[in-house]
Scaffold this active site. Structure first.
Site, short mmCIF file in Angstrom:
data_model
loop_
_atom_site.label_atom_id
_atom_site.label_comp_id
_atom_site.label_asym_id
_atom_site.label_seq_id
_atom_site.Cartn_x
_atom_site.Cartn_y
_atom_site.Cartn_z
N SER A 76 -10.68 33.73 -17.07
CA SER A 76 -11.50 34.45 -17.75
C SER A 76 -11.34 35.43 -19.29
O SER A 76 -9.98 34.48 -20.05
CB SER A 76 -12.53 34.96 -17.47
N ASP A 94 -15.43 35.90 -27.96
CA ASP A 94 -15.50 36.37 -29.36
C ASP A 94 -17.30 35.69 -29.66
O ASP A 94 -17.83 36.45 -30.70
CB ASP A 94 -15.00 35.14 -29.50
N ASP A 116 -3.41 37.60 -27.29
CA ASP A 116 -2.39 36.52 -27.69
C ASP A 116 -2.05 36.70 -28.71
O ASP A 116 -2.39 35.63 -29.28
CB ASP A 116 -2.91 35.46 -25.88
N GLU A 127 -9.97 34.83 -39.62
CA GLU A 127 -9.98 35.46 -37.65
C GLU A 127 -9.04 36.77 -37.94
O GLU A 127 -10.17 37.21 -36.88
CB GLU A 127 -9.38 34.63 -37.17
#
Length: 531
Positions: free
Chosen positions: A200, A154, A305, A496
């Protein structure tokens, strides 16, 4: 002033300086909330004390954690024990980002984004004590909504917006935070919570170092030690693999070449999605629960995800849990991860040569060349005119196209001919009224249609432009900006993800495990750059 990370090989630092740095930063407490609170953690999550599974692992304890656990063990079997009241007495939930901005008046979109940076900035001296939040030395920007910690991939897209807004000091501080994390933990965790340390996210630190250098910061050479250490993290175990074997994030294919996959070192339910993961594993009784948990966690490392990209059974209209329980992330060698590692290896080779470390330069250029050849052999699909993820045990491509196929353009891994073929494929199969679609599959997962995501738009547009494919790059950029502006004009917020429909119907995205979040770091960053 930010303390400098260790210098590259051949550039010496004083031992006293290193000792002082070690005293300033004692060994971190890496216990996760599930580790620390044991059966209390599971009881809170199983009972659904909080509607969002992420709330409890983010809580700050009001006292010493070991004393809280002892009190729970003493009291939990007493008649009339109230778990919710116990939690309220001993833990303080963290406030969502931007809670005070919910009713902010409309502004010009550029001015709105510029004003958001301060609202989304967090300062280390205000961190709650003894919680799951990892301490950092410098200020940083959080995405927004329920995400009140710093995230790896991000942050690169957020930093693009900081650069456009002239907030270069904050950009440099964030780059130094990521260097600190690599020094501290050997890698950049998914996010700055202890429960994220086992994985990560897409390795973009090399891109951050370049961005920092291009904005008047320290040269990227300053970060060569951290780039080398990050590469070692992703390649751990590679030298011990025989053909057909895998270890953590590395797979050696039948021809002896190496490519990488996403992974997580734990195989329990994600703490921030505990109830959801337990339910998903229960929907796959034929699979070991630990295997399902590992694949869910590996998908979280990918940043996607979740998505049909990782599933064996993403049929439209199928039960979401049944489909998600077919997740097979660790069987898949992803295009985006390998392209980003190709960039990392190439960048290390360039910086090492600049530092005069020619052995390191030659070694990493050889690694980059070998990866490039492996990607051409295993991931480029001439029939599809695209880069496709690989099911490595079956040695066959995953035929479903997704927007990660543009990453080899972004990393300059593709040939000019491949770039032209891919542009045609993108225009034909993924270009939609609101921008670039995430996949061709509509599903209940948030990384599928109809949703589109700012980082995927940026990667595709910048990659296409790098090969002179400006018409398609401009079309994607224009369609995306119209989508963001349409929602902002109606709702006065940035979110988002977006449903990429024609602009009168443009709206925030949907699907996945949690409601749509406001903020929002990477949307702000990409939009501000393109404005």
């Amino acid at each position: 002033m930010h303390p400098a990370p260790p210098a590259p090989r051949g550039i010496h630092t004083e031992p006293a300086t290193r000792h002082a740095a070690a005293q300033r930063h004692p060994p971190p407490d890496t216990l996760t909330p599930a580790d620390r609170y044991a059966e209390l953690f599971e009881a809170v999550q199983r009972a659904g004390v909080f509607a969002d599974s992420k709330t409890f692992p983010d809580c700050a304890p009001r006292g010493a954690p070991e004393q809280i656990l002892a009190a729970y063990r003493r009291d939990c079997t007493a008649p009339g024990f109230d778990l919710a009241a116990f939690v309220a007495a001993h833990f303080e939930p963290q406030r969502p980002a931007l809670a005070s901005h919910a009713g902010a008046p409309a502004q010009d979109l550029r001015g709105h984004i510029d004003a958001l940076w301060d609202a989304l900035t967090r300062h280390p001296d205000r961190h709650p004590h003894r919680g799951s939040l990892l301490a950092l030395p410098h200020p940083y920007v959080v995405p927004g909504g329920r995400f009140v910690e710093m995230y790896y991939w991000d942050s690169y897209f957020t930093m693009l917006g900081l650069a456009a807004s002239g907030r270069t000091q904050l950009l440099h501080a964030m780059t130094d935070n990521f260097a600190y994390l690599i020094e501290r933990f050997g890698h950049v965790p998914n996010g700055t919570r202890t429960y994220y340390l086992s994985r990560s996210q897409p390795p973009l630190f090399a891109c951050m170092a370049e961005l920092c250098e291009g904005c008047g910061g320290q040269g990227a050479l300053r970060y060569l030690p951290q780039l080398l250490r990050e590469h070692a993290f992703w390649m751990d175990g590679a030298d011990r693999l025989a053909p057909g074997q895998a270890h953590r994030r590395v797979v050696r294919l039948a021809d002896g070449t190496l490519l990488n996959r996403y992974w997580d070192d734990r195989d329990q339910p994600r703490e921030e999605a505990w109830r959801e993961d337990v339910a998903t594993a229960a929907a796959a009784p034929q699979r070991p629960a630990a295997e399902v948990f590992r694949d869910l966690r590996a998908a979280a490392e990918s940043g996607w995800d979740f998505s049909s990209r990782w599933l064996d059974a993403p049929a439209p209209g199928s039960d979401r849990l049944q489909a998600l329980a077919s997740i097979r992330t660790t069987r898949i060698l992803p295009v985006d991860l390998n392209a980003l590692l190709h960039k990392l290896e190439s960048r290390i080779a360039h910086l090492a040569a600049q530092a005069g470390d020619h052995a390191t330069a030659r070694g990493h250029q050889a690694l980059a060349d070998a990866r490039h050849a492996a990607m051409d052999r295993w991931l480029w699909n001439e029939d599809a005119g695209a880069w496709l993820d690989l099911d490595w045990p079956a040695q066959r491509p995953r035929p479903a196209l997704n927007a990660a196929t543009a990453t080899p353009l972004f990393t300059r891994t593709a040939s000019a001919a491949q770039a032209r073929r891919l542009a045609d494929t993108l225009a034909r199969r993924l270009l939609v009224p609101g921008g670039l679609a995430t996949t061709e599959q509509c599903s209940a997962e948030q990384w599928d249609r109809p949703n589109g995501w700012a980082p995927l738009q940026w990667i595709a547009v910048e990659g296409l432009a790098a090969y002179g494919l400006d018409a398609l790059a401009g079309e994607i950029r224009t369609r995306w900006l119209r989508t963001v502006q349409a929602v902002y004009g109606r709702e006065h917020r940035l979110v988002e993800k977006y449903a990429l429909r024609a602009h009168p119907e443009a709206q925030g995205g949907s699907g996945g495990e949690y409601p749509l979040q406001d903020g929002f770091g990477w949307t702000n960053g990409v939009t501000r750059q393109w404005l």
